[in-house]
Design a protein around this motif. Structure first.
Motif, PDB file in Angstrom:
ATOM      1  N   THR A 283       0.828  -1.203   0.000  1.00 41.29           N
ATOM      2  CA  THR A 283       0.000   0.000   0.000  1.00 41.29           C
ATOM      3  C   THR A 283       0.863   1.253   0.000  1.00 41.29           C
ATOM      4  OG1 THR A 283      -1.763  -1.152   1.204  1.00 41.29           O
ATOM      5  CG2 THR A 283      -1.814   1.254   1.215  1.00 41.29           C
ATOM      6  N   LYS A 287       1.065   4.395  -2.919  1.00 44.59           N
ATOM      7  CA  LYS A 287       0.481   5.685  -2.543  1.00 44.59           C
ATOM      8  C   LYS A 287       1.548   6.775  -2.366  1.00 44.59           C
ATOM      9  CE  LYS A 287      -3.915   4.603  -2.343  1.00 44.59           C
ATOM     10  NZ  LYS A 287      -4.953   5.330  -3.132  1.00 44.59           N
ATOM     11  N   TYR A 304      -1.952   3.171   4.755  1.00 47.28           N
ATOM     12  CA  TYR A 304      -2.844   2.004   4.916  1.00 47.28           C
ATOM     13  C   TYR A 304      -4.218   2.491   5.355  1.00 47.28           C
ATOM     14  CZ  TYR A 304      -4.122  -2.830   5.674  1.00 47.28           C
ATOM     15  OH  TYR A 304      -4.734  -4.053   5.591  1.00 47.28           O
TER      16      TYR A 304
END
Length: 350
Positions: A283, A287, A304
């Motif tokens: 994640t 991101k 997250y």
């Protein structure tokens, strides 16, 4: 009607009109005040709503920057604390993305094993290792690292090395060596490695610096005072560094995390709020450039989804200095300490 009576009547009429005027003026002032307060409240609510929408978009919809945008094929990633947990996952996943990896950690045998695993899964990937104990803070170790870094195109730096307390402990009872190691590893080690890497990134006008933060740095954490302070230091240092390096095309991001299954957290089973290192790192790398649930901190992300929502709730709803939150945090760590001490006593009797 006498002259005096007539005069008094005029005066009374004037006073009545003046009173009515003041009452009307007061009513208008009160109306304006209520309108102003309502407008301010409405703007605040709208701001909070927009912030929450931005958090949701950042966590669930908008993708981050591609890792490949930070360096061409053949460039390198340097990962500290690479032999276990999050560091190992960063190494595996960044290598899978096509970067060569320079692995730095304390235990050479673990680094060799990880390098072999990476090469078996990615035959074209180059690996280099350096075993160094960040707690020792030896100049000779940093000189060795510098000699490696100077000859490589380091496109990504992952400042993952870190240390926490063995168990929650009052500051007055914190062992001196543990206190020293936490500051030396978390703060001094991170700064020294970053200082070795940034000149090359500035020259190349590109790069990515990821530093592992913690909710312990977001929220003052009783019984983990030294660790909490070290992570708060990294929080503000990363924000300042990000502002300095952004004009050179370098992205700096502090990654906030709550609990993750790891040797440091002593949690083995994953849950909705406690992901595995593999899930969390995946994640985080997807991101890059997004803030997640950390809208009030520049160059910071809680990527997250459950951690991001928790960070938003703490910073935007409850407030990090909330008395309720402070007491909750304190009681949680008091409980952890009691369980750890009971476990220690049982191990001694055995």
């Amino acid at each position: 009607m006498t002259f005096q009576q007539e005069t008094m009547e005029h005066v009374n009429n004037y006073l009545d009109k003046l009173t009515d005027f003041r009452a009307a003026d007061m009513s208008q002032s009160q109306t304006a005040l209520v309108f102003g307060l309502g407008l301010v409240g409405g703007v605040w609510l709208l701001t909070q709503l927009l912030t929450f929408v931005r958090v949701l978009l950042s966590l669930f919809v908008i993708p981050g920057r591609s890792l490949r945008s930070f360096g061409p094929k053949g460039s390198w990633a340097l990962i500290t604390g690479a032999s276990d947990g999050l560091g190992k996952e960063f190494a595996l996943q960044i290598a899978r993305a096509g970067f060569n990896v320079l692995l730095v950690s304390r235990t050479e045998s673990k680094l060799v094993s990880l390098a072999d695993e990476i090469k078996s899964k990615n035959p074209s990937t180059q690996t280099k290792i350096l075993a160094m104990d960040f707690a020792a803070n030896k100049d000779s170790d940093y000189e060795q690292l510098k000699s490696l870094v100077d000859n490589l195109d380091i496109a990504i730096l992952v400042n993952n090395v870190g240390k926490s307390h063995s168990i929650p402990v009052p500051f007055s009872e914190t062992p001196d060596d543990e206190m020293k190691d936490i500051i030396t590893i978390n703060c001094t080690g991170t700064l020294r490695v970053t200082k070795l890497v940034t000149p090359g990134m500035i020259q190349r006008k590109r790069g990515l610096i990821l530093t592992m933060g913690s909710f312990g740095g977001l929220l003052p954490t009783p019984l983990l005072a030294t660790y909490s302070g070290s992570k708060a230091f990294l929080q503000y240092w990363s924000s300042a560094l990000g502002s300095e390096l952004e004009p050179y095309g370098i992205t700096v991001q502090l990654l906030q995390a709550h609990l993750i299954t790891s040797a440091m957290s002593k949690i083995r089973r994953p849950s909705l709020t406690v992901p595995t290192p593999k899930a969390w790192v995946k994640t985080a790398l997807n991101k890059i450039g997004r803030r997640g649930g950390s809208p009030h901190f520049y160059y910071t992300s809680s990527p997250y989804f459950s951690h991001g929502l928790m960070a938003w709730f703490i910073t935007c709803v409850v407030g990090v200095w909330s008395n309720w939150l402070k007491n909750y945090n304190l009681n949680m760590h008091v409980g952890i300490r009691k369980r750890a001490l009971r476990k220690l006593e049982r191990s001694k009797t055995k």
